[in-house]
Design an enzyme around this catalytic site. Structure first.
Site, PDB file in Angstrom:
ATOM      1  N   CYS A  13       0.838  -1.200   0.000  1.00 47.46           N
ATOM      2  CA  CYS A  13       0.000   0.000   0.000  1.00 47.46           C
ATOM      3  C   CYS A  13       0.879   1.258   0.000  1.00 47.46           C
ATOM      4  CB  CYS A  13      -0.977  -0.035   1.170  1.00 47.46           C
ATOM      5  SG  CYS A  13      -2.370   1.110   0.988  1.00 47.46           S
TER       6      CYS A  13
ATOM      7  N   HIS B 205      -3.479  -5.607   1.064  1.00 49.85           N
ATOM      8  CA  HIS B 205      -2.777  -5.847   2.329  1.00 49.85           C
ATOM      9  C   HIS B 205      -2.716  -7.336   2.678  1.00 49.85           C
ATOM     10  CE1 HIS B 205      -2.401  -1.683   3.968  1.00 49.85           C
ATOM     11  NE2 HIS B 205      -3.420  -1.453   3.152  1.00 49.85           N
TER      12      HIS B 205
ATOM     13  N   GLU C 288      -0.872  -8.671   4.945  1.00 50.96           N
ATOM     14  CA  GLU C 288      -0.714  -8.806   6.402  1.00 50.96           C
ATOM     15  C   GLU C 288      -2.057  -8.753   7.130  1.00 50.96           C
ATOM     16  OE1 GLU C 288      -1.064  -4.394   6.053  1.00 50.96           O
ATOM     17  OE2 GLU C 288      -0.366  -6.048   4.797  1.00 50.96           O
TER      18      GLU C 288
END
Length: 223
Positions: free
Chosen positions: A84, A192, A194
């Site tokens: 990002c 994302h 994560e």
């Protein structure tokens, strides 16, 4: 294996990123933006709003002292992952080609997004099948990827587009959600991974992505 996670003022995904890698049994280190030297096998530029995204996203972060260490890591052929805002920093710093514009609806977009794996001939997506559809969270206001025709042709011809949106949420040219450099050592994506590390929260496809870096570095670990 060591993972260095760079923290800029305004970064807000460093702890999620740390959690994801530690869940894989990897040693991590959060590196403050003023540190020029750090030892790592993989450097991660996490998501957030570095320096408040003043001027434009990543315009100030690219000048941070820690970026000297990132450039040195790149020169050595080390792996780098930008997520990002981290992807935006890689573009602003010239480590990846192209630029980011405001989403075409001029609004912040936060949702789970379907993506298509375009290329799996790289460490990051080696655990996926080509054209496989996956889902990851996105959360950005400036994720509208842009590049000129020459750059786009190069990205296509050299198999450097790794992920595409299905469907396109922000106007990104060619539906691009993620790319890599020619050496396939530097990766940037707007979604994302994560945030997709627990099945109880939706899916853990993000762990499958990050695991590719570990296998590339011949790491033995238990899940």
């Amino acid at each position: 294996m060591k993972v260095a996670i760079i923290r800029f003022p305004g970064t807000n995904c460093e702890f999620d990123t740390t959690y994801a890698f530690e869940k894989l049994g990897v040693k991590t280190q959060i590196v403050w933006h003023e540190e020029k030297e750090f030892d790592a096998d993989l450097v991660v530029l996490p998501g957030g709003f570095s320096y408040g995204d003043y001027l434009r996203c990543a315009a100030i972060a690219k000048l941070a002292p820690a970026m000297q260490g990132v450039f040195n890591h790149a020169k050595k052929g080390g792996y780098i992952l930008g997520i990002c805002n981290g992807f935006q920093i890689l573009l602003e710093s010239g480590l990846l080609k192209g630029a980011m514009k405001h989403n075409n609806n001029l609004s912040f977009i936060s949702k789970n997004q379907s993506l298509r794996v375009v290329s799996n001939d790289n460490a990051f997506l080696k655990n996926f099948k080509k054209d496989e559809i996956i889902n990851l969270p996105i959360a950005h206001g400036e994720g509208n990827y842009y590049a000129d025709e020459t750059t786009l042709k190069e990205l296509q011809d050299k198999d450097l587009i790794i992920l595409k949106y299905e469907p396109n949420p922000n106007g990104s040219v060619f539906d691009i959600a993620g790319i890599c450099d020619e050496n396939k050592k530097i990766f940037g994506l707007m979604p994302h991974p994560e945030r997709a590390c627990e099945k109880v929260l939706g899916n853990d496809v993000g762990l499958k992505m990050l695991k590719g870096f570990l296998l590339e570095n011949f790491i033995n670990f238990n899940f």
